[in-house]
Design an enzyme around this catalytic site. Structure first.
Site, PDB file in Angstrom:
ATOM      1  N   HIS A 164       5.874 -22.447  12.522  1.00 20.99           N
ATOM      2  CA  HIS A 164       7.337 -22.503  12.493  1.00 20.99           C
ATOM      3  C   HIS A 164       7.861 -22.848  13.876  1.00 20.99           C
ATOM      4  O   HIS A 164       7.268 -22.483  14.884  1.00 20.99           O
ATOM      5  CB  HIS A 164       7.949 -21.189  11.992  1.00 20.99           C
ATOM      6  CG  HIS A 164       7.484 -19.968  12.741  1.00 20.99           C
ATOM      7  ND1 HIS A 164       6.273 -19.373  12.496  1.00 20.99           N
ATOM      8  CD2 HIS A 164       8.071 -19.249  13.717  1.00 20.99           C
ATOM      9  CE1 HIS A 164       6.126 -18.322  13.281  1.00 20.99           C
ATOM     10  NE2 HIS A 164       7.199 -18.229  14.053  1.00 20.99           N
ATOM     11  N   ASN A 192       5.752 -20.421  19.137  1.00 21.36           N
ATOM     12  CA  ASN A 192       4.794 -19.453  19.641  1.00 21.36           C
ATOM     13  C   ASN A 192       3.489 -19.685  18.884  1.00 21.36           C
ATOM     14  O   ASN A 192       3.461 -19.605  17.659  1.00 21.36           O
ATOM     15  CB  ASN A 192       5.307 -18.023  19.415  1.00 21.36           C
ATOM     16  CG  ASN A 192       6.605 -17.763  20.161  1.00 21.36           C
ATOM     17  OD1 ASN A 192       6.753 -18.165  21.306  1.00 21.36           O
ATOM     18  ND2 ASN A 192       7.549 -17.100  19.511  1.00 21.36           N
TER      19      ASN A 192
HETATM   20  P1  5GP Z   1       7.262 -15.626  15.778  1.00 14.51           P
HETATM   21  O1  5GP Z   1       7.386 -14.321  16.528  1.00 14.51           O
HETATM   22  O2  5GP Z   1       6.065 -15.626  14.866  1.00 14.51           O
HETATM   23  O3  5GP Z   1       7.329 -16.835  16.663  1.00 14.51           O
HETATM   24  O4  5GP Z   1       8.552 -15.733  14.879  1.00 14.51           O
HETATM   25  C1  5GP Z   1       8.676 -15.088  13.662  1.00 14.51           C
HETATM   26  C2  5GP Z   1      10.153 -14.981  13.388  1.00 14.51           C
HETATM   27  O5  5GP Z   1      10.311 -14.661  12.028  1.00 14.51           O
HETATM   28  C3  5GP Z   1      10.856 -13.889  14.195  1.00 14.51           C
HETATM   29  O6  5GP Z   1      11.870 -14.479  15.000  1.00 14.51           O
HETATM   30  C4  5GP Z   1      11.418 -12.971  13.119  1.00 14.51           C
HETATM   31  O7  5GP Z   1      12.697 -12.468  13.443  1.00 14.51           O
HETATM   32  C5  5GP Z   1      11.443 -13.841  11.891  1.00 14.51           C
HETATM   33  N1  5GP Z   1      11.281 -13.122  10.634  1.00 14.51           N
HETATM   34  C6  5GP Z   1      10.347 -12.174  10.352  1.00 14.51           C
HETATM   35  N2  5GP Z   1      10.469 -11.758   9.083  1.00 14.51           N
HETATM   36  C7  5GP Z   1      11.496 -12.480   8.545  1.00 14.51           C
HETATM   37  C8  5GP Z   1      12.113 -12.496   7.250  1.00 14.51           C
HETATM   38  O8  5GP Z   1      11.728 -11.775   6.327  1.00 14.51           O
HETATM   39  N3  5GP Z   1      13.156 -13.355   7.066  1.00 14.51           N
HETATM   40  C9  5GP Z   1      13.605 -14.171   8.081  1.00 14.51           C
HETATM   41  N4  5GP Z   1      14.640 -14.973   7.789  1.00 14.51           N
HETATM   42  N5  5GP Z   1      13.048 -14.175   9.311  1.00 14.51           N
HETATM   43  C10 5GP Z   1      12.015 -13.339   9.542  1.00 14.51           C
END
Ligand code: 5GP
Ligand code: ZN
Length: 113
Positions: free
Chosen positions: A99, A86
């Site tokens: 990521h 994303n």
């Molecule tokens: P995005 O929405 O930015 O593509 O993905 C961020 C991801 O990070 C989400 O899937 C969310 O669940 C994960 N995430 C957010 N905070 C943490 C955390 O403290 N630890 C882990 N392991 N994952 C996290």
């Protein structure tokens, strides 16, 4: 970067379920998994998003993609998996450290593309 959640996870300041690490890449289980296997593959260098990849830091992004098949094999994802990025708020990026979501372990649902 001092105020970045994933930089803190990479540094071990915030605990995570690590599944893979090399000199350029860190990978750990997503805290809110969307499939039986849901791993976040991140460059150790802070790059805010895919929109911030340049000729000078692209090696870090490439290293994520050479790590992904190793992680997938270790996780037993022999039937296939999905890699999602994303990029930016409108695309749903919530953590501004590049990521790649590595998702698998089941038959995956509807595709966007
Ligand atoms: P995005 O929405 O930015 O593509 O993905 C961020 C991801 O990070 C989400 O899937 C969310 O669940 C994960 N995430 C957010 N905070 C943490 C955390 O403290 N630890 C882990 N392991 N994952 C996290
Ligand atoms: Zn960061």
């Amino acid at each position: 970067m001092t105020d970045c959640l994933f930089c803190k996870i990479i540094a071990g300041e915030i605990p995570s379920a690590k599944v893979y690490e090399d000199d350029k890449v860190f990978a750990f289980r997503d805290i809110n998994p969307q499939a039986p296997t849901h791993i976040l593959v991140v460059p150790k260098n802070h790059i805010a998003s895919a929109n911030d990849i340049t000729e000078s830091n692209a090696d870090a992004a490439a290293a994520c993609f050479t790590a992904i098949p190793k992680i997938a094999a270790a996780e037993g994802l022999t039937e296939g998996y999905r890699v999602i990025n994303n990029c930016g708020a409108a695309a749903g990026q919530t953590v501004m450290h590049l990521h790649f979501h590595l998702i698998g372990g089941c038959t995956l649902g509807e595709k966007i593309v």
